[in-house]
Design a protein around this motif. Structure first.
Motif, PDB file in Angstrom:
ATOM      1  N   LEU A  78      77.799  35.944  -0.753  1.00 51.20           N
ATOM      2  CA  LEU A  78      77.354  37.154  -1.437  1.00 51.20           C
ATOM      3  C   LEU A  78      75.858  37.073  -1.729  1.00 51.20           C
ATOM      4  N   THR A  79      75.133  38.140  -1.365  1.00 50.77           N
ATOM      5  CA  THR A  79      73.705  38.245  -1.656  1.00 50.77           C
ATOM      6  C   THR A  79      73.429  39.607  -2.279  1.00 50.77           C
ATOM      7  N   LEU A  80      72.740  39.583  -3.414  1.00 44.37           N
ATOM      8  CA  LEU A  80      72.344  40.814  -4.105  1.00 44.37           C
ATOM      9  C   LEU A  80      70.837  40.837  -4.219  1.00 44.37           C
ATOM     10  N   SER A  81      70.236  42.017  -4.073  1.00 40.08           N
ATOM     11  CA  SER A  81      68.788  42.115  -4.241  1.00 40.08           C
ATOM     12  C   SER A  81      68.420  43.461  -4.855  1.00 40.08           C
ATOM     13  N   LEU A  82      67.379  43.432  -5.698  1.00 40.68           N
ATOM     14  CA  LEU A  82      66.798  44.624  -6.308  1.00 40.68           C
ATOM     15  C   LEU A  82      65.308  44.616  -6.014  1.00 40.68           C
ATOM     16  N   ASN A  83      64.786  45.766  -5.640  1.00 39.89           N
ATOM     17  CA  ASN A  83      63.362  45.863  -5.305  1.00 39.89           C
ATOM     18  C   ASN A  83      62.775  47.119  -5.948  1.00 39.89           C
TER      19      ASN A  83
ATOM     20  N   TYR B 122      73.356  49.763   0.801  1.00 39.10           N
ATOM     21  CA  TYR B 122      71.933  50.066   0.621  1.00 39.10           C
ATOM     22  C   TYR B 122      71.832  51.342  -0.197  1.00 39.10           C
ATOM     23  N   GLY B 123      71.009  51.314  -1.249  1.00 35.74           N
ATOM     24  CA  GLY B 123      70.814  52.506  -2.066  1.00 35.74           C
ATOM     25  C   GLY B 123      69.391  52.569  -2.582  1.00 35.74           C
ATOM     26  N   GLN B 124      68.852  53.790  -2.662  1.00 42.30           N
ATOM     27  CA  GLN B 124      67.498  53.947  -3.179  1.00 42.30           C
ATOM     28  C   GLN B 124      67.374  55.238  -3.974  1.00 42.30           C
ATOM     29  N   PRO B 125      67.296  55.148  -5.311  1.00 44.16           N
ATOM     30  CA  PRO B 125      66.866  56.313  -6.091  1.00 44.16           C
ATOM     31  C   PRO B 125      65.340  56.383  -6.068  1.00 44.16           C
ATOM     32  N   PHE B 126      64.820  57.593  -5.953  1.00 44.19           N
ATOM     33  CA  PHE B 126      63.384  57.802  -5.765  1.00 44.19           C
ATOM     34  C   PHE B 126      62.962  58.998  -6.600  1.00 44.19           C
ATOM     35  N   VAL B 127      61.962  58.801  -7.463  1.00 47.87           N
ATOM     36  CA  VAL B 127      61.456  59.876  -8.326  1.00 47.87           C
ATOM     37  C   VAL B 127      59.946  59.889  -8.228  1.00 47.87           C
ATOM     38  N   SER B 128      59.366  61.045  -7.935  1.00 45.32           N
ATOM     39  CA  SER B 128      57.916  61.168  -7.826  1.00 45.32           C
ATOM     40  C   SER B 128      57.478  62.503  -8.408  1.00 45.32           C
ATOM     41  N   ALA B 129      56.330  62.490  -9.088  1.00 50.50           N
ATOM     42  CA  ALA B 129      55.786  63.720  -9.672  1.00 50.50           C
ATOM     43  C   ALA B 129      54.281  63.722  -9.489  1.00 50.50           C
ATOM     44  N   GLY B 130      53.735  64.896  -9.192  1.00 55.21           N
ATOM     45  CA  GLY B 130      52.298  65.037  -9.012  1.00 55.21           C
ATOM     46  C   GLY B 130      51.783  66.283  -9.699  1.00 55.21           C
ATOM     47  N   SER B 131      50.706  66.142 -10.445  1.00 50.69           N
ATOM     48  CA  SER B 131      50.084  67.292 -11.109  1.00 50.69           C
ATOM     49  C   SER B 131      48.639  67.406 -10.639  1.00 50.69           C
ATOM     50  N   TYR B 132      48.190  68.645 -10.451  1.00 51.08           N
ATOM     51  CA  TYR B 132      46.860  68.933  -9.918  1.00 51.08           C
ATOM     52  C   TYR B 132      45.983  69.520 -11.022  1.00 51.08           C
ATOM     53  N   ARG B 133      44.759  69.028 -11.090  1.00 51.90           N
ATOM     54  CA  ARG B 133      43.787  69.512 -12.068  1.00 51.90           C
ATOM     55  C   ARG B 133      42.411  69.562 -11.409  1.00 51.90           C
TER      56      ARG B 133
ATOM     57  N   MET C 289      68.207  48.904  -3.636  1.00 54.87           N
ATOM     58  CA  MET C 289      69.312  47.999  -3.991  1.00 54.87           C
ATOM     59  C   MET C 289      70.087  47.631  -2.733  1.00 54.87           C
ATOM     60  N   ARG C 290      70.361  46.335  -2.583  1.00 56.93           N
ATOM     61  CA  ARG C 290      71.106  45.867  -1.414  1.00 56.93           C
ATOM     62  C   ARG C 290      72.204  44.900  -1.846  1.00 56.93           C
ATOM     63  N   LEU C 291      73.299  44.954  -1.109  1.00 58.57           N
ATOM     64  CA  LEU C 291      74.403  44.020  -1.290  1.00 58.57           C
ATOM     65  C   LEU C 291      74.917  43.627   0.089  1.00 58.57           C
ATOM     66  N   ASP C 292      75.063  42.328   0.322  1.00 55.84           N
ATOM     67  CA  ASP C 292      75.660  41.806   1.550  1.00 55.84           C
ATOM     68  C   ASP C 292      76.770  40.841   1.153  1.00 55.84           C
ATOM     69  N   TYR C 293      77.984  41.190   1.513  1.00 53.35           N
ATOM     70  CA  TYR C 293      79.143  40.385   1.122  1.00 53.35           C
ATOM     71  C   TYR C 293      79.949  40.054   2.370  1.00 53.35           C
TER      72      TYR C 293
END
Length: 674
Positions: free
Chosen positions: A486-491, A544-555, A529-533
């Motif tokens: 079992l291998t778990l990883s978070l990045n 394999y999973g990836q939540p992704f949040v990005s925000a940009g404001s212009y001034r 996030m990765r899991l290999d079992y």
């Protein structure tokens, strides 16, 4: 067992491997392998009552054939008919605000196996330029080129990728030292369905296309010298006028020569490239005005935009000479060039043409344990870019140090300094924009990778001399192996960008063409996030999973007044708050030049919040040698709005409130050896 010791100062590794001898009496195989497959998938999504193509659930059944034939002891032919790659990991999420496309790694098995023979890169190293290549396999089976313009109340049903009807690959190396590679693939014509008030029409979004790649290389003097070449061809059957923006034919190629001498310590490496494309006038005009070329730039006297052209050619390459082995010192001199007309993006990958780069690199490597170090190396280089109009684009220096400690921890750090740059893509085909120079620094640390757990931290920072533009990136990786199976990883990764020169739009006004810019502040947080079992040697689970949040404001909206002005403040005029108005109903910004309605520039509100979640869960059971059953669950969630405020907790809550798109897939293949 016997251990083959490899010295630390060698420039090559494979030639130092030991030789396996004494194998006798082995039977010969006909080496014919067939792997037919069948795949069934069910897709679920939110029902849109107004969209006639929308369904809660959609099922499909498909099949195909993969195969392998041994043509000789060293040459193998791989083929596939109607391939399926449903078990392949999804690409990472991104928000790309540049003028250039993103390079994605190849993950499909058919193209990954034996890809080293087709690897014809036009630069060494690991930077962006090292991704320039004659053959970029992601072009085959890519998303369709054409996106129909829809009227109000029109809905479309279209495939997300182009189907590969079939592909065949021959690869290997003969006993006489010939490396041979040939690949041919055919992708089908893709047609979309467009519905309007009960009436449906069909429109082609990708033509029938053929892709061919040939690679040949010969080794001499036990591999110390090699000479070879590569050719690629893309041919499209274009029968619809709205697809005339695509090249009908595109050919690229090159010749490479490599020589090592003095016990392989010194090297001469030369790779050349050429391209020739043909198509309708519209296609050639699109190529000339694309981000790779920008022939329309008003200040580029060495470039010529030809709206009547139906063909274009170019050339490029790189040459390198230096010392790569023996002793502690290494050094290289490198010249890299791309002529303005070089175009490789039909089947290769190239971000931009029209430049030459001079590079001088030197390094010192020490591998005898001393003090707290097990080994370390220090390197530095100087580089300079200029275009074919003999204008300097940018120059800079950098220095780096990497070390492995006696406890097997690894450390690294470095910095670079760049002078003012001539940004030829900043105004998307407008005049080149002089941008301030800047400093950059990076650092990394990782623990002992032999342990059951490993932690690494990486950081990168850049500060421009304008005091505003900066970029900060911090990412970490935690890998845990609680058992041998079992291998778990978070990045996690966090990015903060503040850019005073973010391009917005080009508008025509009473006073001519105006280029609008703004200061953007963008924050991004993602987690891979990765899991290999490995439950048994034949049963594995991968996630394999990836939540992704990005925000940009212009001034600080501004228009360019003099892109090459020597004084920073003379290059643009900033709109005051009273000159910027926002219509909340239509989501339009109106910027007024000189408080005169004749000078209004209206653009869509640029602020954004982008959220995405992608995941793949794959169970793989090899129920008999070579035969496999896959159970796959893929999920995607995508949401966006035009607020521009970054709040990770709220963003994650909103992301997982988005109705998911799920794909449940069962893939079954059976291996036959004849």
């Amino acid at each position: 067992s016997v251990c083959q010791r490899i010295k630390k100062d060698v420039s090559c590794v494979v030639n130092e491997f030991g030789e396996l001898r004494g194998l006798v009496g082995l039977g010969k195989s006909r080496r014919i392998e067939l792997l037919p497959y069948t795949v069934s998938d069910v897709q679920t999504a939110r029902l849109d009552a107004a969209n006639p193509f929308s369904t809660r659930r959609q099922a499909a059944l498909d099949g195909g054939l993969d195969g392998k034939i041994g043509l000789s002891g060293n040459l193998t032919m791989d083929f596939t008919i109607n391939p399926d790659f449903g078990q392949v990991e999804a690409d990472p999420s991104e928000v790309n605000l540049t003028a250039f496309e993103t390079f994605f790694e190849e993950k499909r098995p058919f193209f990954v196996e034996g890809k080293n023979i087709f690897d014809y890169r036009l630069m060494i190293g690991d930077g962006d330029l090292s991704q320039d290549m004659l053959f970029y396999s992601r072009r085959i089976g890519r998303s369709p080129h054409y996106e129909p313009d829809l009227n109000d109340d029109e809905y479309i049903k279209a495939p997300q990728s182009t189907s590969i009807l079939g592909a065949c690959k021959v690869s290997g190396k003969t006993a006489g030292g010939w490396s041979i590679g040939m690949l041919d693939a055919v992708t089908q014509q893709e047609i979309s369905e467009i519905s309007y008030q009960g009436h449906t029409r069909r429109q082609t979004i990708e033509p029938l296309s053929n892709y061919w790649i040939g690679r040949l290389q010969k080794d001499f003097a036990q591999g110390r010298t090699s000479f070879g070449g590569m050719l690629t061809a893309t041919n499209r059957k274009i029968a619809d006028e709205h697809l005339n923006f695509l090249n009908r034919a595109a050919y690229t190629g090159g010749v490479d020569f490599r020589h090592q001498c003095h016990n392989r310590e010194y090297i001469l490496d030369v790779r050349t490239a050429f391209s020739h494309i043909r198509g309708d006038k519209e296609a050639l005009l699109d190529i000339q005005t694309s981000s790779a070329h920008y022939f329309q730039r008003p200040d580029a006297s060495h470039l010529h935009l030809d709206s009547s052209a139906t063909a274009m050619s170019g050339q490029g390459g790189f040459a390198m000479i230096g010392k790569t082995g023996g002793g502690h010192w290494r050094y290289l001199l490198c010249e890299l060039w791309r002529s303005p007309g070089l175009e490789m993006n039909d089947l290769g990958f190239m971000r931009r043409a029209d430049f030459m780069m001079d590079l001088a690199w030197m390094a010192y490597q020490y591998w005898t344990p001393k003090w707290i170090f097990r080994e370390f190396n220090i390197n530095g280089d100087y580089y300079r870019f200029h275009n074919f109009g003999h204008e300097k684009i940018v120059d800079g220096i950098e220095a780096n140090i990497n070390a492995k400690l006696k406890n097997y921890w690894q450390l690294g750090m470095g910095f670079y300094r760049e002078g003012p740059a001539l940004d030829v893509s900043g105004l998307r085909g407008g005049p080149a924009l002089v941008t301030p120079g800047g400093w950059g620094a990076w650092g990394r640390w990782s623990s002992d990778d032999r342990k059951d757990w490993q932690v690494s931290l990486n950081g990168f920072n850049r500060w421009n001399d304008d005091g505003i533009t900066r970029f900060h990136n911090l990412n970490a990786t935690l890998t845990v192996r609680p058992s041998r199976t079992l291998t778990l990883s978070l990045n996690p990764r966090y990015t903060l960008m503040s850019d005073n020169w973010q391009y917005l739009d080009e508008v025509d006004s009473e006073w001519g063409t105006r280029y609008l810019l703004a200061r953007i502040r963008q924050k991004t947080l993602a987690m891979v996030m990765r899991l290999d079992y490995c439950i048994t040697p034949t049963l594995t689970i991968q996630f394999y999973g990836q939540p992704f949040v990005s925000a940009g404001s212009y001034r600080e909206f501004k228009r360019v007044t003099d892109a090459r002005a020597s004084r920073y403040d003379d290059r643009f005029a900033t709109f005051s708050s009273s000159q910027v108005r926002y219509d909340s109903e239509e989501e339009i910004f109106t910027m007024d030049e000189n408080n005169d309605s004749i000078g209004d520039y209206s653009i869509d509100k640029p602020d954004f919040n982008y959220r995405q979640f992608r995941s793949n869960l794959v169970m793989r059971w090899e129920y008999r040698p070579g035969s496999t059953l896959y159970l796959v669950w893929s999920q995607g969630r995508t949401g966006s709005e035009s607020e521009g405020t970054f709040q990770y907790g709220r963003g994650m809550r909103e992301l997982f409130r988005v109705y998911p798109e799920n794909v449940f897939l069962i893939k079954f293949n059976h291996w036959f050896s004849l």
